[in-house]
Design an enzyme around this catalytic site. Structure first.
Site, PDB file in Angstrom:
ATOM      1  N   ASN A   1      45.470  26.887  37.541  1.00  0.00           N
ATOM      2  CA  ASN A   1      46.013  27.954  36.703  1.00  0.00           C
ATOM      3  C   ASN A   1      46.584  29.036  37.602  1.00  0.00           C
ATOM      4  O   ASN A   1      46.188  29.189  38.757  1.00  0.00           O
ATOM      5  CB  ASN A   1      44.896  28.545  35.826  1.00  0.00           C
TER       6      ASN A   1
ATOM      7  N   SER B   1      47.264  35.023  41.439  1.00  0.00           N
ATOM      8  CA  SER B   1      46.321  34.096  42.067  1.00  0.00           C
ATOM      9  C   SER B   1      46.464  32.716  41.443  1.00  0.00           C
ATOM     10  O   SER B   1      46.503  32.589  40.215  1.00  0.00           O
ATOM     11  CB  SER B   1      44.876  34.565  41.861  1.00  0.00           C
TER      12      SER B   1
ATOM     13  N   ASP C   1      38.727  32.299  34.600  1.00  0.00           N
ATOM     14  CA  ASP C   1      39.339  32.886  35.793  1.00  0.00           C
ATOM     15  C   ASP C   1      38.357  33.003  36.955  1.00  0.00           C
ATOM     16  O   ASP C   1      38.367  33.979  37.711  1.00  0.00           O
ATOM     17  CB  ASP C   1      39.934  34.267  35.475  1.00  0.00           C
TER      18      ASP C   1
ATOM     19  N   HIS D   1      47.154  33.225  37.517  1.00  0.00           N
ATOM     20  CA  HIS D   1      46.729  34.413  36.787  1.00  0.00           C
ATOM     21  C   HIS D   1      47.390  35.643  37.406  1.00  0.00           C
ATOM     22  O   HIS D   1      47.448  35.762  38.636  1.00  0.00           O
ATOM     23  CB  HIS D   1      45.205  34.555  36.845  1.00  0.00           C
TER      24      HIS D   1
END
Length: 224
Positions: A113, A142, A151, A115
């Site tokens: 992912n 990130s 996260d 972020h």
């Protein structure tokens, strides 16, 4: 010369797909070691689906609202679509849904992912607003492996931008988005080339990079 084996990507999104476009553009290079085999959205009208179709990539959607069986059943259905595509790596690119624990565990080590903050600071939604309210002087983005906790997975790479005195969420967000477009394809390349290693301590090492500026976004490098 034989055909280069490319890492197969499934990209999940909910909106316009600007990070998807950056990955599509990277994949057009002859030496890029990855290809997109599926773009999926939980929003049937997401513009990112149009980007995928324009590039000749399979695009599918499945609305999540009112899905029978709730989140676990929905994520199982999405997971099956990904598996059917033959994807090796699942790339969340503006996918505005928390994935279930079972989804995260099924794709553990193969799910990343991006972020819009310097994790572990400012997790979750409204990261830009959180950043400005806190008065910090630097922000960024990130790329991390996804784990069941939001996260919180091992951080692969980060890019840093200044937070200016007159920034609002929109202006800061645009500055960060430009860096997202830069580092996400770099991280995917590194994973495809087996240069990303998660240590027993949860820290990520990225071995020799073809990109000369990769050291600036992840200084933990191991030289060949």
């Amino acid at each position: 010369m034989g055909k280069v084996n490319r890492l197969k990507l499934a990209v999940l999104l909910s909106g316009s797909g600007s990070n998807l476009q950056a990955i599509i553009d990277a994949c057009t290079a002859a030496d890029y070691p990855a290809e997109i085999v599926l773009v999926f959205s939980n929003q049937p009208d997401a513009k990112g689906l149009d980007r995928a179709r324009a590039a000749g990539i399979e695009a599918k959607s499945l609305g999540h609202k009112g899905y029978p069986g709730g989140r676990e059943a929905y994520d199982h259905a999405v997971s099956e679509l990904i598996a059917q595509s033959g994807a090796d790596l699942v790339v969340l690119a503006g996918y505005l849904r928390l994935v279930s624990e079972s989804f995260a565990k099924r794709w553990e080590g193969r799910l990343i992912n991006i972020h819009p903050s310097l994790l572990p600071s400012f997790k979750g939604l409204h990261a830009h607003e959180q950043t400005i309210a806190a008065g910090v002087k630097y922000s960024g983005c990130s790329v991390h492996f996804v784990v069941p906790e939001m996260d919180a997975g091992p951080i692969i790479a980060q890019a840093v931008v200044p937070v200016l005195a007159d920034d609002d969420a929109a202006s800061l967000g645009q500055r960060i988005l430009r860096q997202e477009h830069r580092i996400y394809p770099q991280v995917i390349r590194a994973i495809a080339e087996d240069r990303v290693v998660v240590g027993d301590d949860g820290r990520v090492t990225v071995h020799d990079s073809h990109s000369p500026d990769f050291a600036h976004i992840n200084p933990v490098l191991a030289r060949g």
